[in-house]
Design a protein around this motif. Structure first.
Motif, PDB file in Angstrom:
ATOM      1  N   ALA A  10      32.238  -8.099  66.593  1.00 59.98           N
ATOM      2  CA  ALA A  10      31.780  -6.846  67.194  1.00 59.98           C
ATOM      3  C   ALA A  10      31.051  -7.084  68.521  1.00 59.98           C
ATOM      4  CB  ALA A  10      30.876  -6.099  66.218  1.00 59.98           C
ATOM      5  N   GLY A  11      30.936  -8.359  68.937  1.00 63.92           N
ATOM      6  CA  GLY A  11      30.338  -8.673  70.223  1.00 63.92           C
ATOM      7  C   GLY A  11      28.892  -9.132  70.185  1.00 63.92           C
ATOM      8  N   HIS A  12      28.339  -9.299  69.004  1.00 60.89           N
ATOM      9  CA  HIS A  12      26.954  -9.753  68.884  1.00 60.89           C
ATOM     10  C   HIS A  12      26.909 -11.274  68.877  1.00 60.89           C
ATOM     11  CE1 HIS A  12      25.504  -5.718  68.072  1.00 60.89           C
ATOM     12  NE2 HIS A  12      26.621  -5.568  67.367  1.00 60.89           N
ATOM     13  N   VAL A  13      25.832 -11.827  69.392  1.00 65.48           N
ATOM     14  CA  VAL A  13      25.636 -13.269  69.388  1.00 65.48           C
ATOM     15  C   VAL A  13      24.804 -13.612  68.162  1.00 65.48           C
ATOM     16  CG1 VAL A  13      24.625 -15.232  70.608  1.00 65.48           C
ATOM     17  CG2 VAL A  13      25.733 -13.400  71.899  1.00 65.48           C
ATOM     18  N   VAL A  14      25.312 -14.520  67.357  1.00 63.92           N
ATOM     19  CA  VAL A  14      24.615 -14.973  66.160  1.00 63.92           C
ATOM     20  C   VAL A  14      24.449 -16.477  66.299  1.00 63.92           C
ATOM     21  CG1 VAL A  14      24.712 -15.183  63.654  1.00 63.92           C
ATOM     22  CG2 VAL A  14      25.643 -13.147  64.764  1.00 63.92           C
ATOM     23  N   MET A  36      15.718 -12.891  64.460  1.00 58.26           N
ATOM     24  CA  MET A  36      15.077 -12.343  65.659  1.00 58.26           C
ATOM     25  C   MET A  36      16.115 -11.498  66.391  1.00 58.26           C
ATOM     26  SD  MET A  36      12.804 -15.499  67.113  1.00 58.26           S
ATOM     27  CE  MET A  36      11.975 -14.452  68.309  1.00 58.26           C
ATOM     28  N   ILE A  37      15.752 -10.272  66.686  1.00 63.10           N
ATOM     29  CA  ILE A  37      16.643  -9.369  67.407  1.00 63.10           C
ATOM     30  C   ILE A  37      16.259  -9.469  68.890  1.00 63.10           C
ATOM     31  CG2 ILE A  37      17.507  -7.024  67.606  1.00 63.10           C
ATOM     32  CD1 ILE A  37      17.903  -8.248  64.787  1.00 63.10           C
ATOM     33  N   LEU A  38      17.149 -10.056  69.663  1.00 56.66           N
ATOM     34  CA  LEU A  38      16.896 -10.267  71.081  1.00 56.66           C
ATOM     35  C   LEU A  38      17.863  -9.439  71.916  1.00 56.66           C
ATOM     36  CD1 LEU A  38      16.678 -14.183  71.010  1.00 56.66           C
ATOM     37  CD2 LEU A  38      14.786 -12.556  70.798  1.00 56.66           C
ATOM     38  N   LYS A  39      17.517  -9.214  73.168  1.00 55.97           N
ATOM     39  CA  LYS A  39      18.426  -8.572  74.116  1.00 55.97           C
ATOM     40  C   LYS A  39      18.258  -9.273  75.454  1.00 55.97           C
ATOM     41  CE  LYS A  39      15.265  -5.023  75.731  1.00 55.97           C
ATOM     42  NZ  LYS A  39      15.063  -3.615  75.984  1.00 55.97           N
ATOM     43  N   VAL A  47      15.157 -11.749  75.588  1.00 53.23           N
ATOM     44  CA  VAL A  47      13.785 -11.314  75.336  1.00 53.23           C
ATOM     45  C   VAL A  47      13.723 -10.682  73.950  1.00 53.23           C
ATOM     46  CG1 VAL A  47      13.183 -10.995  77.755  1.00 53.23           C
ATOM     47  CG2 VAL A  47      14.180  -9.098  76.507  1.00 53.23           C
ATOM     48  N   ASP A  48      12.568 -10.769  73.339  1.00 51.49           N
ATOM     49  CA  ASP A  48      12.354 -10.240  71.994  1.00 51.49           C
ATOM     50  C   ASP A  48      12.278  -8.715  72.036  1.00 51.49           C
ATOM     51  OD1 ASP A  48      11.740 -10.327  69.225  1.00 51.49           O
ATOM     52  OD2 ASP A  48       9.612 -10.154  69.684  1.00 51.49           O
ATOM     53  N   THR A  49      12.913  -8.059  71.070  1.00 51.18           N
ATOM     54  CA  THR A  49      12.854  -6.596  70.976  1.00 51.18           C
ATOM     55  C   THR A  49      11.735  -6.130  70.047  1.00 51.18           C
ATOM     56  OG1 THR A  49      14.358  -6.463  69.097  1.00 51.18           O
ATOM     57  CG2 THR A  49      15.353  -6.421  71.320  1.00 51.18           C
ATOM     58  N   GLY A  50      11.152  -7.060  69.291  1.00 46.36           N
ATOM     59  CA  GLY A  50      10.126  -6.681  68.326  1.00 46.36           C
ATOM     60  C   GLY A  50      10.708  -6.101  67.046  1.00 46.36           C
ATOM     61  N   SER A  51      12.015  -6.237  66.869  1.00 42.13           N
ATOM     62  CA  SER A  51      12.700  -5.676  65.694  1.00 42.13           C
ATOM     63  C   SER A  51      13.155  -6.759  64.731  1.00 42.13           C
ATOM     64  CB  SER A  51      13.917  -4.860  66.154  1.00 42.13           C
ATOM     65  OG  SER A  51      13.534  -3.824  67.002  1.00 42.13           O
ATOM     66  N   ASN A  52      12.385  -7.812  64.604  1.00 40.66           N
ATOM     67  CA  ASN A  52      12.771  -8.924  63.740  1.00 40.66           C
ATOM     68  C   ASN A  52      12.793  -8.490  62.279  1.00 40.66           C
ATOM     69  OD1 ASN A  52      12.722 -10.237  66.156  1.00 40.66           O
ATOM     70  ND2 ASN A  52      10.821 -11.311  65.760  1.00 40.66           N
ATOM     71  N   LYS A  53      13.683  -9.140  61.505  1.00 39.32           N
ATOM     72  CA  LYS A  53      13.872  -8.774  60.105  1.00 39.32           C
ATOM     73  C   LYS A  53      14.009 -10.041  59.252  1.00 39.32           C
ATOM     74  CE  LYS A  53      16.565  -4.722  61.497  1.00 39.32           C
ATOM     75  NZ  LYS A  53      15.588  -3.760  61.588  1.00 39.32           N
TER      76      LYS A  53
END
Length: 67
Positions: A10-14, A36-39, A47-53
């Motif tokens: 789907a185009g996401h980097v893992v 870590m959810i980065l953009k 950079v960190d989005t602050g949406s880590n899970k």
């Protein structure tokens, strides 16, 4: 788990990055293991989005990272 490949398609980097190799300018996770959810910013740096899970343990939870 197969859902990681679905996210990649789907185009996401893992990627797996050991804590000791995490860039100094990124915050350290509050608990491990964690996703870590980065953009990318305007300069193309992650950079960190602050949406880590917490790290998902099944395919449905991995798919839930997109919600």
């Amino acid at each position: 788990l197969p859902a990681w490949d679905e996210l990649r398609k789907a185009g996401h980097v893992v990627n797996y990055i050991p804590l000791n190799l995490l860039r100094d300018d990124l915050p350290k996770p509050s608990s491990l293991p964690e996703v870590m959810i980065l953009k990318k910013d305007a300069d193309g740096r992650w950079v960190d989005t602050g949406s880590n899970k917490p790290l998902p343990t099944n395919d449905e939870a991995i798919r839930g990272l997109l919600r």
